[in-house]
Design an enzyme around this catalytic site. Structure first.
Site, mmCIF file in Angstrom:
data_model
loop_
_atom_site.group_PDB
_atom_site.id
_atom_site.type_symbol
_atom_site.label_atom_id
_atom_site.label_comp_id
_atom_site.label_asym_id
_atom_site.label_seq_id
_atom_site.Cartn_x
_atom_site.Cartn_y
_atom_site.Cartn_z
ATOM 1 C CG ASP A 24 -0.113 0.093 2.515
ATOM 2 O OD1 ASP A 24 1.060 -0.334 2.515
ATOM 3 O OD2 ASP A 24 -0.646 0.592 3.514
ATOM 4 C CE1 TYR A 35 9.427 0.891 4.837
ATOM 5 C CE2 TYR A 35 7.731 1.520 3.272
ATOM 6 C CZ TYR A 35 8.105 1.019 4.508
ATOM 7 O OH TYR A 35 7.148 0.651 5.419
HETATM 8 C C1 G6P Z 1 3.440 0.818 5.000
HETATM 9 C C2 G6P Z 1 4.073 -0.291 4.226
HETATM 10 C C3 G6P Z 1 3.846 -1.595 4.932
HETATM 11 C C4 G6P Z 1 4.407 -1.509 6.323
HETATM 12 C C5 G6P Z 1 3.803 -0.354 7.070
HETATM 13 C C6 G6P Z 1 4.504 -0.164 8.374
HETATM 14 O O1 G6P Z 1 2.060 0.657 5.018
HETATM 15 O O2 G6P Z 1 3.601 -0.404 2.924
HETATM 16 O O3 G6P Z 1 4.484 -2.605 4.205
HETATM 17 O O4 G6P Z 1 4.180 -2.703 7.036
HETATM 18 O O5 G6P Z 1 3.918 0.814 6.331
HETATM 19 O O6 G6P Z 1 3.766 0.663 9.180
HETATM 20 P P1 G6P Z 1 3.908 0.622 10.758
HETATM 21 O O7 G6P Z 1 2.850 1.550 11.194
HETATM 22 O O8 G6P Z 1 3.668 -0.819 11.176
HETATM 23 O O9 G6P Z 1 5.292 1.061 11.056
HETATM 24 MN MN MN Z 2 4.470 -2.280 2.063
#
Ligand code: G6P
Ligand code: MN
Length: 450
Positions: free
Chosen positions: A175, A267
């Site tokens: 996402d 990222y």
């Molecule tokens: C985004 C990425 C996901 C990831 C998430 C982490 O949505 O696409 O792959 O797991 O961020 O978010 P968080 O709130 O768990 O750090």
């Molecule tokens: Mn992701």
């Protein structure tokens, strides 16, 4: 239109996740065009999922009374006769994410969920867990679409490609690009659905090359670059978790500093600015801690309050019909709709590189725009990519490939090579020290490495 009016059965694999309520709310919003007979929650842990299911039943009773909710830990009950499996598992849950991040930082490396050493450790846990579940789903529902967004998606996709060759109904998605596109849309005063991305890379490691207006074909990318590079730094976190607010601030910096390049996935901050990112991390309080104390806690408090009240309507949790901001969830329902109704709409997803990126490794699972329909993803050609992106992506792909090799072959040597190759480790001794600590911490999750 194909399957017009059909009512679907969906299984959410990892039903106990903090993301499940958002996905269910989105399903409720979309019930008119994507009706559901049954939503099955499957998780290997009963307790947490049962709480989520309690919320789900109240939600459906009030907003979609024809949709049945089932919660189970039995694969036979969960996977029989389903049209879609939406997989969002986290092997080892947040506790192991915390361990991944802490161990990396202990060795002076970035501790992150999907990047660097942390992503490696998580990938080694995810591969066997995801593969086992896909086998089970295929046993009971050979034709179901499996939408997998379990992380680290790049590594998981490389593994599922090898274990389930030709199974185009296993789709690996993320996402993050959708989230970034929504930001662009907001900036341009457009709806996300009015824009279409052109993008290339590996998961959590890619660039936008064009942002098209779906109607006119106009490319907004130069405007977006201009707007974001000139945006004054906004110190307000706007209700986001602090680390996410920082991530978006950093995205603007990346755009500013690389004016001749494509627009980066957030990222890339870890891969292009590792020293800075390391300096911002706190070994005693990582993102895993922030999530456990933040969004995860808030979600389960909300669930408990709704269950105690026995209702959403008339409380602060009442649904707002205009609210469709949960990108993670929207994307999944939109994708399921496109596949089942054969719309051919374009989504970014991971697919095998057979000439899509002409100067990149054959067979790599690249993240690119694809038309989605009954035959699965059909990619849009990217062509040749510049030397900088090619170089850094090939390095990352080699690391991911070796991680999957190490996992499937039980090879210590390849695991060591993989970590050495990882840009965020990059040193043979550090790689060994990390590997040895991770092996101990991941006992029972990783295959044995010899
Ligand atoms: C985004 C990425 C996901 C990831 C998430 C982490 O949505 O696409 O792959 O797991 O961020 O978010 P968080 O709130 O768990 O750090
Ligand atoms: Mn992701």
């Amino acid at each position: 239109m194909l399957n017009e009016g059909k009512h679907f059965t969906i299984c959410i694999v990892g039903g106990g996740s903090r993301y499940t309520p958002g996905i269910l709310r989105m399903m409720v919003h979309e019930m008119g065009r994507f009706p559901l007979d049954k939503v099955i929650l499957y998780d290997c842990e009963y307790e947490r999922q049962h709480r989520v299911a309690g919320y789900a039943r109240i939600l459906m009773r009030e907003y979609a009374p024809k949709t049945e909710i089932v919660d189970t830990t039995d694969p036979a009950e969960a996977f029989k006769g389903i049209d879609f499996a939406m997989m969002q598992i986290r092997a080892g849950r947040m506790k192991m994410r915390e361990s991944d991040e802490h161990i990396a930082l202990k060795h002076g490396c970035i501790g992150q969920e999907t990047c660097g050493a942390g992503g490696f450790a998580y990938g080694m846990r995810s591969i066997p867990a995801v593969v086992k579940l896909i086998h089970q789903i295929r046993q009971y529902s050979p034709d179901a679409w499996i939408l997998n967004y379990s992380n680290p998606a790049a590594i998981v996709a490389e593994a599922t490609k090898r274990i389930f060759p030709g199974d185009y109904k296993v789709i690996n998605i993320c996402d993050m690009p959708v989230g970034i596109m929504s930001m662009y849309a907001e900036t341009l005063h457009k709806k996300p659905s009015e824009l279409e991305a052109r993008y290339f890379g590996l998961n959590h490691f890619g660039w936008f090359t064009h942002v098209y207006d779906k109607e006119t074909g106009h490319d907004y990318l130069p405007e977006i670059r201009k707007i974001y590079s000139n945006m004054p730094e906004d110190p307000d976190d706007h209700g986001l978790d602090h680390s996410w607010a920082e991530t978006y601030r950093f995205m603007n910096k990346m755009i500013r500093e690389m004016p001749d390049e494509y627009l980066p996935n957030t990222y890339l901050q870890y891969y292009l600015y590792p020293q800075h990112m390391l300096s911002t991390e706190n070994p005693n309080y990582t993102r895993a801690n922030e999530v456990m104390d933040g969004s995860e806690k808030r979600t389960f408090e909300m669930i408990d309050e709704v269950i105690a009240a026995g209702k959403l309507k008339g409380t602060k949790y009442e649904l707002d019909p205009s609210d469709n901001k949960d990108e993670h969830a929207t994307y999944i329902v939109d994708l399921a709709y496109a596949l089942s109704h054969n719309t051919g709409d374009v989504f970014l997803c991971m697919t095998e590189n057979h000439g899509i990126i002409s100067n990149f490794s054959e067979g790599a699972m690249v993240e690119v725009p694809c038309h989605m329909g009954v035959h699965g993803p059909e990619a849009i050609n990217v062509g040749e990519i510049p030397t900088f992106q090619k170089g850094i992506l090939e390095n990352q792909f080699a690391y991911e490939k070796l991680t999957v090799d190490a996992n499937l072959e039980g090879s210590y040597r390849k695991a060591w090579q993989a970590l050495t190759l990882n840009r965020l480790v990059n040193d043979k001794d550090t790689a060994k020290a990390l590997l040895d600590d991770y092996i101990v911490a991941n006992k029972g999750y990783w295959p044995e490495l010899k």
